[in-house]
Design an enzyme around this catalytic site. Structure first.
Site, PDB file in Angstrom:
ATOM      1  N   HIS A  98       0.807  -1.223   0.000  1.00  0.00           N
ATOM      2  CA  HIS A  98       0.000   0.000   0.000  1.00  0.00           C
ATOM      3  C   HIS A  98       0.839   1.273   0.000  1.00  0.00           C
ATOM      4  O   HIS A  98       0.296   2.369  -0.205  1.00  0.00           O
ATOM      5  CB  HIS A  98      -0.989   0.000   1.172  1.00  0.00           C
ATOM      6  CG  HIS A  98      -2.312   0.610   0.817  1.00  0.00           C
ATOM      7  ND1 HIS A  98      -3.480   0.332   1.493  1.00  0.00           N
ATOM      8  CD2 HIS A  98      -2.662   1.484  -0.162  1.00  0.00           C
ATOM      9  CE1 HIS A  98      -4.475   1.017   0.946  1.00  0.00           C
ATOM     10  NE2 HIS A  98      -4.001   1.725  -0.051  1.00  0.00           N
ATOM     11  N   ASP A 121     -10.091  -0.511   3.497  1.00  0.00           N
ATOM     12  CA  ASP A 121      -8.911  -1.119   4.114  1.00  0.00           C
ATOM     13  C   ASP A 121      -9.216  -1.526   5.554  1.00  0.00           C
ATOM     14  O   ASP A 121      -9.983  -0.848   6.247  1.00  0.00           O
ATOM     15  CB  ASP A 121      -7.775  -0.076   4.104  1.00  0.00           C
ATOM     16  CG  ASP A 121      -6.380  -0.655   4.302  1.00  0.00           C
ATOM     17  OD1 ASP A 121      -6.257  -1.726   4.905  1.00  0.00           O
ATOM     18  OD2 ASP A 121      -5.416  -0.009   3.850  1.00  0.00           O
ATOM     19  N   HIS A 123      -6.923  -1.297   7.697  1.00  0.00           N
ATOM     20  CA  HIS A 123      -6.011  -0.418   8.440  1.00  0.00           C
ATOM     21  C   HIS A 123      -6.218   1.037   8.036  1.00  0.00           C
ATOM     22  O   HIS A 123      -6.698   1.319   6.943  1.00  0.00           O
ATOM     23  CB  HIS A 123      -4.559  -0.834   8.160  1.00  0.00           C
ATOM     24  CG  HIS A 123      -4.298  -2.286   8.393  1.00  0.00           C
ATOM     25  ND1 HIS A 123      -4.430  -3.229   7.383  1.00  0.00           N
ATOM     26  CD2 HIS A 123      -3.951  -2.965   9.512  1.00  0.00           C
ATOM     27  CE1 HIS A 123      -4.153  -4.430   7.876  1.00  0.00           C
ATOM     28  NE2 HIS A 123      -3.863  -4.300   9.160  1.00  0.00           N
ATOM     29  N   ASP A 125      -3.603   3.242   7.849  1.00  0.00           N
ATOM     30  CA  ASP A 125      -2.405   3.686   7.115  1.00  0.00           C
ATOM     31  C   ASP A 125      -2.108   5.159   7.382  1.00  0.00           C
ATOM     32  O   ASP A 125      -1.730   5.916   6.490  1.00  0.00           O
ATOM     33  CB  ASP A 125      -2.552   3.417   5.611  1.00  0.00           C
ATOM     34  CG  ASP A 125      -2.595   1.924   5.298  1.00  0.00           C
ATOM     35  OD1 ASP A 125      -2.181   1.134   6.174  1.00  0.00           O
ATOM     36  OD2 ASP A 125      -3.040   1.542   4.212  1.00  0.00           O
ATOM     37  N   HIS A 138       4.253   0.997   4.311  1.00  0.00           N
ATOM     38  CA  HIS A 138       2.909   0.663   3.803  1.00  0.00           C
ATOM     39  C   HIS A 138       1.824   0.984   4.832  1.00  0.00           C
ATOM     40  O   HIS A 138       0.635   0.981   4.496  1.00  0.00           O
ATOM     41  CB  HIS A 138       2.818  -0.790   3.310  1.00  0.00           C
ATOM     42  CG  HIS A 138       2.663  -1.831   4.374  1.00  0.00           C
ATOM     43  ND1 HIS A 138       2.090  -3.065   4.136  1.00  0.00           N
ATOM     44  CD2 HIS A 138       3.015  -1.847   5.673  1.00  0.00           C
ATOM     45  CE1 HIS A 138       2.100  -3.787   5.247  1.00  0.00           C
ATOM     46  NE2 HIS A 138       2.653  -3.065   6.187  1.00  0.00           N
ATOM     47  N   ASP A 225      -7.429  -1.878  -0.581  1.00  0.00           N
ATOM     48  CA  ASP A 225      -6.499  -2.879  -0.066  1.00  0.00           C
ATOM     49  C   ASP A 225      -7.290  -4.169   0.099  1.00  0.00           C
ATOM     50  O   ASP A 225      -8.330  -4.184   0.766  1.00  0.00           O
ATOM     51  CB  ASP A 225      -5.956  -2.396   1.291  1.00  0.00           C
ATOM     52  CG  ASP A 225      -4.849  -3.283   1.844  1.00  0.00           C
ATOM     53  OD1 ASP A 225      -4.926  -4.521   1.653  1.00  0.00           O
ATOM     54  OD2 ASP A 225      -3.937  -2.753   2.492  1.00  0.00           O
ATOM     55  N   ASP A 227      -6.882  -6.522   1.933  1.00  0.00           N
ATOM     56  CA  ASP A 227      -7.080  -6.974   3.314  1.00  0.00           C
ATOM     57  C   ASP A 227      -8.289  -6.288   3.961  1.00  0.00           C
ATOM     58  O   ASP A 227      -8.653  -6.596   5.093  1.00  0.00           O
ATOM     59  CB  ASP A 227      -5.813  -6.827   4.160  1.00  0.00           C
ATOM     60  CG  ASP A 227      -5.455  -5.403   4.548  1.00  0.00           C
ATOM     61  OD1 ASP A 227      -6.340  -4.533   4.609  1.00  0.00           O
ATOM     62  OD2 ASP A 227      -4.262  -5.156   4.826  1.00  0.00           O
ATOM     63  N   GLU A 270      -1.896  -4.895  -2.331  1.00  0.00           N
ATOM     64  CA  GLU A 270      -1.599  -5.926  -1.327  1.00  0.00           C
ATOM     65  C   GLU A 270      -2.023  -7.338  -1.735  1.00  0.00           C
ATOM     66  O   GLU A 270      -2.240  -8.193  -0.893  1.00  0.00           O
ATOM     67  CB  GLU A 270      -2.191  -5.564   0.050  1.00  0.00           C
ATOM     68  CG  GLU A 270      -1.633  -4.287   0.665  1.00  0.00           C
ATOM     69  CD  GLU A 270      -0.238  -4.426   1.285  1.00  0.00           C
ATOM     70  OE1 GLU A 270       0.317  -5.539   1.294  1.00  0.00           O
ATOM     71  OE2 GLU A 270       0.286  -3.385   1.753  1.00  0.00           O
TER      72      GLU A 270
END
Length: 298
Positions: A98, A121, A123, A125, A138, A225, A227, A270
């Site tokens: 990312h 995402d 996360h 980030d 990332h 992303d 994830d 990712e």
């Protein structure tokens, strides 16, 4: 005339697990070009940015992993993305980890007064060198795009900041570091955690997101992303977090974005085929791209 420019960014420098550099190849292997050629008048696959196999370096001052290399490579990506937009194409970037978003957003944001960003995402980030538990870049691209972080990163593209906090919506968050939580509250970023997605339903989340961004932005970048999805549906990611967005919810989200005509650039990041099961995650990514660009069952 609908033109698409595909740009591969096979970079794994933003984190420690190898394999995510093969993401663009995995996505192409999953048939992305054939699928998107049905949805665009022109599809130009511009190949991959040359990242090479550089040695890992940790900056002794900031403790950031591969700082100078990431700054250099994301600058290259920013130029490619900028050129695609100047040629009248929709830029679609395949990652890579990312951290590539530093370059994508740098190439996109100069074309808009108020670029909106949907950060799909697990996360946030939103780390900086001071708050990051790992030094992995990332986990920092959204903060960098807001102008927070190391100047080598925030100044990619030759300007900073790229985006404003009130023009960001994070969807699917379920793993936030302490510093990220504090920053979200301090600068007022709109976040839909898994709690809100479960409680409101994805339809309501997307309706609110579209309404929130529609009035005050002149373009919206989607940074997805894999994830963000539950590891059951997208196992081939470097930092999986259980309890994520489902495959069906993600399709609905992409379909609603397609109907709204909101998205002006996108990246899918990712995808790590080394950690995957029979290229399942890349196949999911391609299916979601189909929905984002208006593919319909009937």
């Amino acid at each position: 005339m609908k033109k698409l420019a595909i740009i591969g960014m096979p970079m794994d420098l933003g984190q420690a697990r190898r394999g995510v550099d093969m993401g663009p190849s995995a996505i192409r292997y999953a048939g992305v070009n054939e699928r998107l050629k049905r949805l665009f008048d022109e599809v130009h696959d511009k190949g991959d940015i040359a990242v090479g196999r550089p040695e890992v370096e940790v900056d002794p001052v900031s403790n950031l992993r591969n700082l100078h290399l990431i700054a250099e490579k994301t600058e290259m990506l920013a130029k490619e993305v900028n050129q695609a937009i100047e040629e009248g194409a929709f830029p679609l970037v395949f990652g890579g980890d990312h951290s590539i978003a530093i370059g994508t957003i740098a190439g996109v944001a100069k074309h808009y007064e108020n670029l909106g960003v949907i950060w799909y995402d697990a996360h946030g980030d939103l780390n900086t060198a001071e708050t990051s538990p790992t030094g992995n870049i990332h986990g920092m691209p959204l903060a960098v795009s807001l102008g927070m972080g190391h100047p080598l990163l925030t100044n990619v593209g030759g300007y900073a900041p790229k985006i404003k906090p009130e023009n960001i919506v994070i969807i699917g968050a379920r793993s936030l570091d302490e510093g990220e939580r504090e920053l979200i509250k301090k600068i007022g970023i709109k976040v839909y955690t898994m709690h809100e997605i479960d409680r409101l339903g994805m339809t309501k989340v997307m309706e609110e997101t579209i309404e929130y961004l529609k009035e005050k932005t002149d373009g919206v970048h989607l940074s997805l992303d894999l994830d963000g999805l539950d590891p059951h549906d997208a196992p081939g990611v470097g930092t999986p977090v259980i309890g994520g967005i489902s495959y069906r919810e993600s399709h609905l989200a992409m379909e609603m974005l397609a109907e709204a005509g909101l998205i002006t650039s996108a990246e899918f990041v990712e995808v790590n085929p080394i950690l995957d099961d029979k290229n399942k995650t890349a196949t999911v990514a391609v299916a979601l791209m189909g929905s984002l660009f208006g593919e319909k069952l009937l």
